[in-house]
Design a protein around this motif. Structure first.
Motif, PDB file in Angstrom:
ATOM      1  N   THR A 171       9.148  73.976  -8.835  1.00  0.00           N
ATOM      2  CA  THR A 171       9.194  73.990  -7.369  1.00  0.00           C
ATOM      3  C   THR A 171      10.035  72.831  -6.838  1.00  0.00           C
ATOM      4  O   THR A 171      10.869  73.011  -5.945  1.00  0.00           O
ATOM      5  CB  THR A 171       7.778  73.915  -6.782  1.00  0.00           C
ATOM      6  OG1 THR A 171       7.037  75.072  -7.187  1.00  0.00           O
ATOM      7  CG2 THR A 171       7.823  73.866  -5.267  1.00  0.00           C
ATOM      8  N   GLN A 231       0.404  78.381  -9.328  1.00  0.00           N
ATOM      9  CA  GLN A 231       1.254  78.468  -8.133  1.00  0.00           C
ATOM     10  C   GLN A 231       0.454  78.937  -6.923  1.00  0.00           C
ATOM     11  O   GLN A 231       0.603  78.408  -5.816  1.00  0.00           O
ATOM     12  CB  GLN A 231       2.433  79.406  -8.398  1.00  0.00           C
ATOM     13  CG  GLN A 231       3.479  78.829  -9.330  1.00  0.00           C
ATOM     14  CD  GLN A 231       4.285  79.884 -10.069  1.00  0.00           C
ATOM     15  OE1 GLN A 231       4.111  81.079  -9.833  1.00  0.00           O
ATOM     16  NE2 GLN A 231       5.154  79.458 -10.965  1.00  0.00           N
ATOM     17  N   LEU A 287       2.386  77.334  -3.977  1.00  0.00           N
ATOM     18  CA  LEU A 287       3.796  77.183  -4.324  1.00  0.00           C
ATOM     19  C   LEU A 287       4.431  78.556  -4.523  1.00  0.00           C
ATOM     20  O   LEU A 287       3.743  79.516  -4.873  1.00  0.00           O
ATOM     21  CB  LEU A 287       3.937  76.363  -5.619  1.00  0.00           C
ATOM     22  CG  LEU A 287       3.326  74.958  -5.600  1.00  0.00           C
ATOM     23  CD1 LEU A 287       3.496  74.302  -6.965  1.00  0.00           C
ATOM     24  CD2 LEU A 287       3.961  74.104  -4.504  1.00  0.00           C
TER      25      LEU A 287
END
Length: 283
Positions: free
Chosen positions: A207, A231, A236
């Protein structure tokens, strides 16, 4: 560029040995998938006991010899401990400390059964011995684990999945909650003496580097379910994935760092050219 989106990839070796043919293949795949100027190099050096600066220098030298170039500066995981601590703090509601060693886990898993012990992408599937311990009870010898069941419950998910550009493109690769708990389990988020783990660091770093396509070997395919779950917990984005074939020796065994005879440095010393290596790898 796919659909107007810049394609950015990375090659992320650990400097614990020389670059071998399998690494070269992974680096070339990543570089070829990227748009011009969007190939990155990341040094995954969280294992400070095994990583060596001379190996990092040799890896970079071999990559340049192969004709690769990357954006500067290079990201090093050893410089990013603050980012990993922040992610661990965010994951605290779904984490617990674990004092078990491998031997303890083997004993716990073997007690009620015979035959092979259950293993997943993070090794032996943890039986949950320390699950429920509060993080306030963590000691310097503990690892920090993800409570996967609590994570799925918090996200109100009954499955986790992703698509892959190389393996059955257009198909959703799915694990149900039960399959994840039984086949992967409570993975380690922070290892003893490291402050993080591969799974956590790779998610945070991809990321941070705005990687849009993660290219890596098929041996890491099952780990991607872990990364997608992290994530979602960390809010994310999920990049595209491309799990490529593995380079194997004459017996069909995947190359590893111990296969020193396959090191790019030895091919160079024997007079091979970069073009020879490219052809050898099928490019």
């Amino acid at each position: 560029m796919a659909g107007g989106t810049i394609i950015r990839t990375r090659f992320a070796p650990s400097p614990t040995g020389l670059l071998h043919l399998g690494h070269a293949y992974a680096a070339l795949v990543a570089a070829r998938e990227a748009d011009t100027g969007q190939f990155l190099l990341r040094i995954e050096d969280i294992d400070r006991d095994r990583c060596r600066p001379e190996y990092e220098a040799a890896i970079q030298d071999d990559l340049v010899w192969l004709g690769l170039d990357w954006q500067q500066p290079i990201m090093r995981q050893s410089d990013r401990m603050e980012a990993y601590r922040a992610a661990l703090k965010q994951l605290a509601p779904f984490s617990y400390p674990c004092r078990c060693r491998r031997g303890d886990i083997r004993v716990a898993l073997a007690a009620p059964q015979e035959g092979a012990l259950p293993a997943g992408p993070d090794g032996l599937i943890y039986p949950g011995t320390c699950r429920g311990r509060p993080l306030s009870d963590a000691g310097p010898g503990d690892v920090i684990r993800l409570d996967a069941e609590r994570a799925f419950a918090a996200l109100t998910l009954d499955r986790i999945g992703f698509r892959d550009q190389a393996i059955m493109p257009g198909h959703d690769h799915i694990l149900t909650r039960e399959q994840f708990l039984d086949g992967i389990g409570d993975v380690i988020l922070s290892r003893r003496g490291m402050g993080t783990s591969y799974h956590l660091a790779v998610v945070v770093d991809d990321t941070a580097q705005k990687v849009t396509t993660v290219t890596r070997g098929k041996d890491l395919f099952d780990s991607t379910y872990i990364h997608v779950l992290l994530q979602k917990l960390l809010k994310l984005p999920t990049p595209r994935y491309h799990h490529h074939r593995l380079i194997r020796d004459d017996s069909g065994k995947r190359l590893a760092k111990r296969d020193d005879a396959r090191a790019i440095r030895h091919y160079r010393d024997d007079g091979a050219t970069p073009q020879d290596i490219h052809r050898m790898l099928g490019f």
